[in-house]
Write an enzyme that holds these catalytic residues in place. Sequence first.
Site, PDB file in Angstrom:
ATOM      1  N   CYS A   1       0.763  -1.250   0.000  1.00 31.61           N
ATOM      2  CA  CYS A   1       0.000   0.000   0.000  1.00 31.61           C
ATOM      3  C   CYS A   1       0.797   1.305   0.000  1.00 31.61           C
ATOM      4  O   CYS A   1       0.652   2.131  -0.886  1.00 31.61           O
ATOM      5  CB  CYS A   1      -0.916   0.049   1.223  1.00 31.61           C
ATOM      6  SG  CYS A   1      -1.788  -1.466   1.596  1.00 31.61           S
TER       7      CYS A   1
ATOM      8  N   HIS B   1      -2.541   7.155   4.531  1.00 30.28           N
ATOM      9  CA  HIS B   1      -1.365   6.271   4.616  1.00 30.28           C
ATOM     10  C   HIS B   1      -0.073   6.914   4.119  1.00 30.28           C
ATOM     11  O   HIS B   1       0.880   6.214   3.785  1.00 30.28           O
ATOM     12  CB  HIS B   1      -1.626   4.964   3.831  1.00 30.28           C
ATOM     13  CG  HIS B   1      -0.861   3.789   4.356  1.00 30.28           C
ATOM     14  ND1 HIS B   1      -0.693   2.615   3.669  1.00 30.28           N
ATOM     15  CD2 HIS B   1      -0.188   3.622   5.518  1.00 30.28           C
ATOM     16  CE1 HIS B   1       0.031   1.774   4.380  1.00 30.28           C
ATOM     17  NE2 HIS B   1       0.349   2.365   5.511  1.00 30.28           N
TER      18      HIS B   1
HETATM   19 CA    CA Z   1      -2.998  -2.330  -0.528  1.00 33.12          CA
END
Ligand code: CA
Length: 465
Positions: free
Chosen positions: A72, A130
Amino acid sequence: MRLPFLILCLSLSSILSAQPQQKPNVIIILTDDQGYGDVGFNGCKDIPTPNLDRIAKNGTIFTKGYVSYPVCGPSRAGLITGRYQDRFGFGRNPVLAPEDSTMGLPLSEQTLAKVLGKVDYQSMAIGKWHLGAHPTLHPLKRGFDEFYGFLSGGHRYFPEEWVLWDINDIEKQNDGYRTKLMSDYTRVDEKAYLTDALSREAVKFVQRNPDNPFFLYLAYNAPHGPLQATQKYLDRFQHIKNKKRRTYAAMVSAVDDGVGQLLDALEALGIADNTIVFFLSDNGGPEKKNGSDNGPLREGKGSLFEGGVRVPFAVQWPGQIPAGQSYDKAVISLDIFATAVSEANAPIRDSHPYDGVNLIPFLKGLNKAAPHEYLFWRKFDQNWYIAHEGNSGLKVITEPKEGHHVYDLNEDISEENNLADRKKKLIKKSSKRQEIWLNGMIEPSFMGLLQRKEYYKIKGYHRKE
Ligand code: CA
């Protein structure tokens, strides 16, 4: 009388069409850990995705659409900056550490929102961020005008489980999954199933900006774990016996509904033709973990085999990009930035190398060459590399255990036949190119999620895990 009127109309219309085109809106719909095979347009049979397929039907499917990293955080850092994330030390998945201003996207970098903001785009980030939980790394500090979502690398889906009003109250990593959502800087008491809430905010944003050029970064965390879906979506998948896959399917279906609402909103406002909509997943599916399916691709999330980095990927721009097209040359998520800034005529910094290309001339058939002569990947801690030759479809993997592998992706999508013995020249050539590429990369600038215990110790943070 009729003829001169017609001529007048024709000349007026040619003047109008010669006018510089209005700046297109840009939407990136990003899913999280969705498998290559888990969209109708890539052949999925058990999970209907009529709205994701709508993007493909209105535009182009990328059969070799890649992200720049198989997990990610680094994948998102590449996507949002248009640069290989190893150029600026984002070679690991960050730890959730709201105390640490170096844990995330460095301030040397400009996001797509920041660059489009220079030419008056209104921008919003929705969903998973994130890219840093420190206040200086908040989306509104990184060029976005609005934010609705969460800063952590994942989140639980049911609102009754969101109990933390302050991210500084986390005792362990996964507590970040239990925070109240944020609207700009304020924690709010959202009541809806997470995916539905994110879709609702996306529609509202578009409706608030019918006349602005806008940039919407809609980063769903579905279908990333934890696997949680409401009955409404689960009821659609009684035919799927495997419970994990059933819940996963329901989560994908919720995203698909939301995408449908967003596309409907664009059409109702009459701005669909002036909006570029990209859809992709941030990395391949972790098949065992979330029940995803990468189709014929080898391995999945975390891997530099195709299952880790080749993702479901499509784009629509009705009237500009031909409809119903399948594009087989390799493209990468970094191209989204380049495409958006080129079409918006937004200024980028000469001092910073960018790694994407504007895809529009390729998709219109004006440029028949491969968009990329080479694409590269690196997993720093594992010492794994890929060089992918865009023209031939040949891919060279270099890793410590077995050395070089070579696969012909046009003939061998599942990477079963290692051609290394027959492709010595290619290995030599691509190794040279890789060395040059590596000269532009730096080592990771922060410790990653897998090193978190050591990181806590060094920092003196008291966390349970
Ligand atoms: Ca991911």
